[in-house]
Design an enzyme around this catalytic site. Sequence first.
Site, PDB file in Angstrom:
ATOM      1  CB  SER A 123      -0.906   0.006   1.235  1.00 25.55           C
ATOM      2  OG  SER A 123      -1.532   1.266   1.386  1.00 25.55           O
ATOM      3  CE1 TYR A 147      -6.636   3.566  -1.123  1.00 23.93           C
ATOM      4  CE2 TYR A 147      -4.551   3.254   0.041  1.00 23.93           C
ATOM      5  CZ  TYR A 147      -5.856   2.868  -0.215  1.00 23.93           C
ATOM      6  OH  TYR A 147      -6.381   1.775   0.430  1.00 23.93           O
ATOM      7  CB  THR A 173      -7.076   1.493  -4.502  1.00 22.75           C
ATOM      8  OG1 THR A 173      -6.297   0.342  -4.164  1.00 22.75           O
ATOM      9  CG2 THR A 173      -8.360   1.461  -3.699  1.00 22.75           C
ATOM     10  CG  HIS A 250     -11.035  -0.601   0.786  1.00 22.61           C
ATOM     11  ND1 HIS A 250     -10.418  -0.064  -0.319  1.00 22.61           N
ATOM     12  CD2 HIS A 250     -10.264  -0.248   1.842  1.00 22.61           C
ATOM     13  CE1 HIS A 250      -9.338   0.593   0.067  1.00 22.61           C
ATOM     14  NE2 HIS A 250      -9.218   0.484   1.378  1.00 22.61           N
ATOM     15  NE  ARG A 253     -10.172  -1.235   6.367  1.00 23.49           N
ATOM     16  CZ  ARG A 253      -9.839  -1.028   7.643  1.00 23.49           C
ATOM     17  NH1 ARG A 253     -10.336  -1.824   8.578  1.00 23.49           N
ATOM     18  NH2 ARG A 253      -9.036  -0.068   7.995  1.00 23.49           N
TER      19      ARG A 253
END
Length: 375
Positions: A123, A147, A173, A250, A253
């Site tokens: 991530s 992101y 994402t 996710h 989430r």
Amino acid sequence: MNEATRIPPAVELGASGEEFQNLHEFVRKARANLNQNCWDYIVGAAETETTMRRNRMALDEIAFRPRVLRNVTKVDPSVELFGRKLRLPVVLAPVGALELFDPGAAASVARGVGSFGAAHMLSSVSEPGLEKTAEAAPDALRMYQLYVRGGDAYVEDCVNRATACGYSAFCLTVDTAHYSRRERDIAKRYVRASRVRATGGDFQKGLEWRTVKLIKDKFKIPLVIKGIATAEDAAIALDHGVDWIYVSNHGGRQLDHGRGAMQVLPEVVAAVAGRAKIMVDGSFCRGTDIVKAIASGADLVGIGRLQCWALAAKGEAGIVRMLELLEDEVIRCLGLLGLTSFAELDKSYLHAASPTNLPSVFSAFPLLEIEPYRY
């Protein structure tokens, strides 16, 4: 990890001196090691947490159709992906803020994954970052997830850096246009420091297919789109030349009241029709879960919460041991289905069924009892 370090299959379960011999033992140890804020980051989801429970329910609604009287003396759960052999069709999914669970954070995970022989997706909001994680595990199969926090130049720089550091794929994402209400945190009035420092959220809100086209037009690295939840968006991704479709909500989430990932997977598999590879995540935490996903058409299965529990329980060694236990469960599942490899598996081994357990973040571990926190 080499062949010599594998647990001999003839060893009676429970007879070794290993600290962790069931997967739920990682969860129990993680609960003992973590404060409530870090714990809630793993186990929580958005608003009513319905999507998270549906992830588990969707897996429990699938039963097996085993075949018998077949020679399953040798079962090989390995697969070939990205030009490499993986011991399991598993990727440890991108999780932000892994530093909450172990000082080594993503570096510990990547080293453990590389030692075992699975895949890791880093991530962009997890320490120690793109370059240092690559340095920690240069030989591991690593992918990078972004992101978007800037414009085109920002995205291009991230792709270039990932390519230079030997990442095997680049992932966008796409299900976080708005950050969800994580009510466990709100109820405690807790905000992670990284959330306070976060900037550039409007770039994620404004993300469109043009960025996918930009990456495909300028770069050769395989592109993954994470957060696909419909056949329609899978088809658009194919039109843009996306290499991997990542079915994910996710972990429940983000959007509340979404479908379970295994309810989405069949329509995406049908829409893709072999024109791209498919990843999936969403409450996968047992070997049987992995087998169900591969039988349904996935190529790689993402492990999220279980990764965090193992990391919090025993760091890098916990990651390796967790993967060993998953491998053991997968081997036994395939063998009891009458199969010696994933190449022999298809959806004829699955059957719709009624679930027997109320779904929860812990329902895959019926021997585990975690005392609830009073918010």
